[in-house]
Structures are given as structure tokens and as C-alpha cells.
Scaffold this active site. Structure first.
Site, mmCIF file in Angstrom:
data_model
loop_
_atom_site.group_PDB
_atom_site.id
_atom_site.type_symbol
_atom_site.label_atom_id
_atom_site.label_comp_id
_atom_site.label_asym_id
_atom_site.label_seq_id
_atom_site.Cartn_x
_atom_site.Cartn_y
_atom_site.Cartn_z
ATOM 1 N N ARG A 214 0.839 -1.201 0.000
ATOM 2 C CA ARG A 214 0.000 0.000 0.000
ATOM 3 C C ARG A 214 0.878 1.257 0.000
ATOM 4 O O ARG A 214 0.576 2.244 -0.658
ATOM 5 C CB ARG A 214 -0.925 -0.005 1.219
ATOM 6 C CG ARG A 214 -1.991 -1.095 1.158
ATOM 7 C CD ARG A 214 -3.052 -0.916 2.208
ATOM 8 N NE ARG A 214 -2.829 -1.661 3.423
ATOM 9 C CZ ARG A 214 -3.375 -2.845 3.710
ATOM 10 N NH1 ARG A 214 -4.159 -3.442 2.845
ATOM 11 N NH2 ARG A 214 -3.142 -3.431 4.846
ATOM 12 N N PHE A 230 -12.020 -3.837 -5.548
ATOM 13 C CA PHE A 230 -12.040 -4.787 -4.420
ATOM 14 C C PHE A 230 -11.425 -4.092 -3.202
ATOM 15 O O PHE A 230 -10.527 -4.609 -2.551
ATOM 16 C CB PHE A 230 -11.281 -6.085 -4.749
ATOM 17 C CG PHE A 230 -11.659 -6.723 -6.057
ATOM 18 C CD1 PHE A 230 -12.789 -7.534 -6.155
ATOM 19 C CD2 PHE A 230 -10.900 -6.522 -7.203
ATOM 20 C CE1 PHE A 230 -13.149 -8.129 -7.366
ATOM 21 C CE2 PHE A 230 -11.248 -7.106 -8.415
ATOM 22 C CZ PHE A 230 -12.373 -7.916 -8.502
ATOM 23 N N ASP A 252 -16.352 -2.000 -4.073
ATOM 24 C CA ASP A 252 -16.440 -3.318 -3.443
ATOM 25 C C ASP A 252 -17.878 -3.810 -3.512
ATOM 26 O O ASP A 252 -18.817 -2.998 -3.504
ATOM 27 C CB ASP A 252 -15.976 -3.266 -1.984
ATOM 28 C CG ASP A 252 -15.548 -4.644 -1.484
ATOM 29 O OD1 ASP A 252 -14.340 -4.954 -1.561
ATOM 30 O OD2 ASP A 252 -16.417 -5.416 -1.038
ATOM 31 N N ASP A 301 -7.045 -5.525 -6.162
ATOM 32 C CA ASP A 301 -6.692 -6.330 -4.973
ATOM 33 C C ASP A 301 -7.832 -7.320 -4.692
ATOM 34 O O ASP A 301 -8.527 -7.208 -3.683
ATOM 35 C CB ASP A 301 -6.459 -5.394 -3.777
ATOM 36 C CG ASP A 301 -6.066 -6.155 -2.517
ATOM 37 O OD1 ASP A 301 -5.619 -7.309 -2.622
ATOM 38 O OD2 ASP A 301 -6.220 -5.585 -1.414
ATOM 39 N N CYS A 341 -3.801 -13.205 -4.178
ATOM 40 C CA CYS A 341 -3.491 -13.719 -2.835
ATOM 41 C C CYS A 341 -3.759 -15.224 -2.731
ATOM 42 O O CYS A 341 -3.865 -15.767 -1.644
ATOM 43 C CB CYS A 341 -4.277 -12.961 -1.769
ATOM 44 S SG CYS A 341 -6.060 -13.097 -1.959
#
Length: 400
Positions: A214, A230, A252, A301, A341
Site C-alpha cells: 500500500r 475490491f 467493493d 486487490d 493472494c
């Protein structure tokens, strides 16, 4: 503690011998002795050669989680305290410990348990039977070590509500360990303030692994128009805002996430420059493209699109689609920050997928940097699961 010996089949245990932390049930030739699931057993190769000791659980496909390679080591209270102390000492060396992951399971040689510190609150997630017995001791030791460093922990909350507990024959559970307290916790990271909901937030409440990623986008966002997809509770969007972005839109699909993101924007006095939209990213990106919208920086993300090897094909499609759409929305010479991720979407596959997306939309990528998770989520070589976060920053150029 039990007195069992597990012997591997001939030719099995390759991952274990290469430093891996697990033994699967199909690798086992025999188990003898007196013990209960959750006890420590000795592990022998097919010829009787000792390979170490670990927790056994015959209800799980992952039948042994190794605790030590030393056949004579006693996995007792003193041993667990030593492991916990090592984990805390490591964090003090490598990260800002204001909020950080204090214990990261196998990568800290404490398999099956995660502990996150959010300011003065600890959140514990225990996912394996053997380590669950030591949960109280681990928390007590962490609190004592932190007290020595002048840190008073005001509360501990358990988030052992993940589905994988059922694979261990354990019930999901969540709630206070010790006295109740206000479960909304204010933390600060990179100068950004967040309210973290350790009771209702995803996983343990907040994703600490992207802390330095970040920070890496700050230099790109000054004066920029930014789209953060996201956004969860607004973390990348707020970093962009604080870095001096002209305007940031965070997106989101979760109403709760967006509500928390707006609360966080207000906390940082960024409401005038950072706003949030509740929408499905896959639907919104083509809509923005149709409207002719363009951004200086787009951040992707997403949650893990795959949690098993079986669904990798669909995951690849998903990653390709969002990266392709994002590239079309970026001004010539603008920037894309993109990540995955899921450890099943490994470095090679993720890299290849982004390359395909760029070719499909005739964009040229200049790599600015490649990063992984913050060092409080250490990558233990030979423990594949511990290396899961891939994070790229690219400059996106039109083909000329």
C-alpha cells in the site's frame, strides 16, 4: 502427550525431507503406540530413521504437522514459549509492530495458528487440533512478552470460524478469550487510520499483509485519478488519498465493506477526495469503459479466485478478465497495481496471465516493481502455502 510412532511408506515423505511441514495420510505405512489425536508422535522413515516429531490427527488428510526435526526435543510448555518468543523477536526486527501478524502458523514453526495484533488487541485463529491445546499458553506468553516491551494488551478475540476447522474434526468457534471489550479497534498504518472490526470483519478483521505494498503506490498517486477495485474497507484507496491523489473511487461488492470504507475516509478527513461505490467489479469495469472513463492509476486487490487446484482454470479467466479490463481504463503511460493472494495461482501462472491480458488489449507493460507479502507474513521456503501474495506495479503503455 502420547507415545506413538508413525512410519512412512518407502518412497514417500519427499516434501517433508525437503523441509516441508506436513505429512499426508496417503504417505503413511503404519502408526503404533498409545496416543490420542492432537498428541505428539515420532515420525520415522520407512527404514526406521527418525525424521522428527509432530502433532497427529487421524481425522485430517493432513495427518501430521511437524513441530521439530529433533527426535529428542520435548514439545512441552517451555518449547512452545521458545517458539512464541522467537516469533515476537523476529517481528520487532522486521516490521512496525503497532499492528502486525505476530504468529504465521507453519512459517513460525507453530503450525495451524495465526495471531494478529491490532494496536492493543490480539486476534487468534486456531485451525489445527494439536496446536489448539496450546492456544491459551501462546496468548499468555505473547501478552507477557509484549508487557516487557511496555505494550498492554486490553483484549483477545478468537476468530476460529474458518471452514478448515471441520476438516480437523473441530467445531468452528468465535468469541472473547478473557474479558469482553469493544471489538471496534482503531489502528494506524502508513499514517492512515482505520477502524477494524475484529468480530465481524473478514478473517481476523483486516489484511495486514499488504502494508508495504500500500505504501509502494504513494509515489504514483500524487495528483492522480485513481480507481481502487475490491477495496474491502478502503485500504489502498485511503493510501492513495493520503498520498495526494486528485480523486479516488473505491469499489467493493460488500455493503458492510463499503460502509466501513466510508467511515475510514471520514476518520482520515478524506471524504472530499475519496468516495466508494458498492458494485460488482466485473460488471462495473466494462460499464466505465463504455462511458469512456480513464484513470491514471488502477489498483486490483481481489479476493482469492481459487482455493484449490481444481478451480485454477476459472481463476485464470477471472484474473485475465479484470486485468484486461483495468488496462483498457488506464491512460497511456498510467499505472496498474495488481495482485493475487491465492497460493495456487503461483508466480509463473499469475505473470503469464497478466502478459496474456496485455497482449489481448495491445498494451505494453513496463514493470516498475514486483513485491510479495509484508515480512510479518514470512515465506518459509519448502512450505508452499506460506508464499501466496504476488504484487506487481506496471506502467501501461499503448502499442505505438
Amino acid at each position: 502427550m502420547g507415545n506413538g510412532i508413525l512410519t512412512l511408506k518407502k518412497g514417500e515423505g519427499r516434501s517433508l525431507k525437503a523441509g516441508g511441514p506436513w505429512i499426508y495420510d496417503n504417505e503413511v505405512a503404519s502408526i503404533v503406540g498409545t496416543f490420542e489425536d492432537g498428541d505428539i508422535v515420532e515420525v520415522h522413515d520407512f527404514d526406521g530413521y527418525p525424521l522428527g516429531r509432530g502433532f497427529i490427527n487421524r481425522k485430517s488428510k493432513l495427518i501430521v504437522r511437524m513441530m521439530t526435526r529433533n527426535k529428542d526435543a520435548q514439545v512441552d510448555e517451555a518449547f512452545i514459549r521458545m517458539r512464541v518468543k522467537n516469533a515476537w523477536e523476529y517481528r520487532k526486527k522486521v516490521v512496525d509492530t503497532g499492528s502486525c501478524r505476530v504468529i504465521f502458523g507453519e512459517a513460525d514453526f507453530l503450525p495451524g495458528i495465526v495471531v494478529d495484533k491490532f494496536s492493543d488487541v490480539l486476534v487468534v485463529q486456531s485451525l489445527a487440533l494439536g496446536i489448539d491445546r496450546f492456544k491459551g499458553l501462546i496468548i499468555e506468553e505473547l501478552k507477557a512478552l509484549m508487557a516487557e516491551d511496555g505494550i498492554r494488551i486490553r483484549g483477545v478475540y478468537e476468530r476460529s470460524d474458518a471452514k478448515v476447522r471441520e476438516q480437523e474434526g473441530m467445531e468452528r468457534t468465535k468469541g472473547f478469550i478473557g474479558d469482553p471489550f469493544d471489538t471496534k479497534v482503531e489502528i494506524e498504518e502508513n499514517g492512515v487510520h482505520y477502524m477494524v472490526d475484529v468480530k465481524e470483519g473478514q478473517k481476523t478483521g483486516f489484511f495486514l499483509d499488504q502494508k508495504y505494498n500500500r505504501k509502494a503506490i504513494w509515489k504514483l498517486c500524487s495528483g492522480a485519478r485513481v480507481l481502487d477495485c475490491f477495496t474491502h474497507t478502503g485500504s489502498f484507496a485511503l493510501n492513495a488519498g493520503l498520498a495526494g491523489a486528485a480523486h479516488v473511487t473505491g469499489v467493493d461488492a460488500s455493503e458492510l465493506g463499503v460502509a466501513q470504507a466510508r467511515e475510514n475516509a471520514a476518520l482520515n478527513h478524506l471524504e472530499d477526495r475519496v468516495d466508494f461505490v458498492c458494485a460488482d467489479v466485473f460488471e462495473l469495469l466494462p460499464e466505465l469503459e463504455r462511458k469512456g472513463e480513464k484513470f491514471d492509476v488502477v489498483i486490483l486487490d481481489p479476493p482469492a479466485f481459487t482455493k484449490s487446484r481444481n478451480s485454477i482454470k476459472n481463476a485464470v479467466k477471472g484474473y485475465r478478465e479484470i486485468n484486461l479490463r483495468a488496462m483498457k481504463l488506464i491512460k497511456d503511460g498510467g499505472y496498474l497495481a495488481t495482485c493475487s493472494c491465492s497460493h495456487f495461482m503461483d508466480y509463473e501462472l499469475f505473470t503469464q496471465t497478466i502478459g496474456q491480458a496485455a497482449r489481448n488489449v495491445h498494451k505494453r507493460l513496463r514493470q516498475v516493481e514486483y513485491r510479495t507479502q509484508a515480512p510479518d507474513h514470512p515465506i518459509l521456503w519448502a512450505a508452499e502455502d506460506s508464499y501466496y501474495l504476488k504484487f506487481y506495479i506496471f506502467q501501461v503503455c499503448d502499442e505505438k
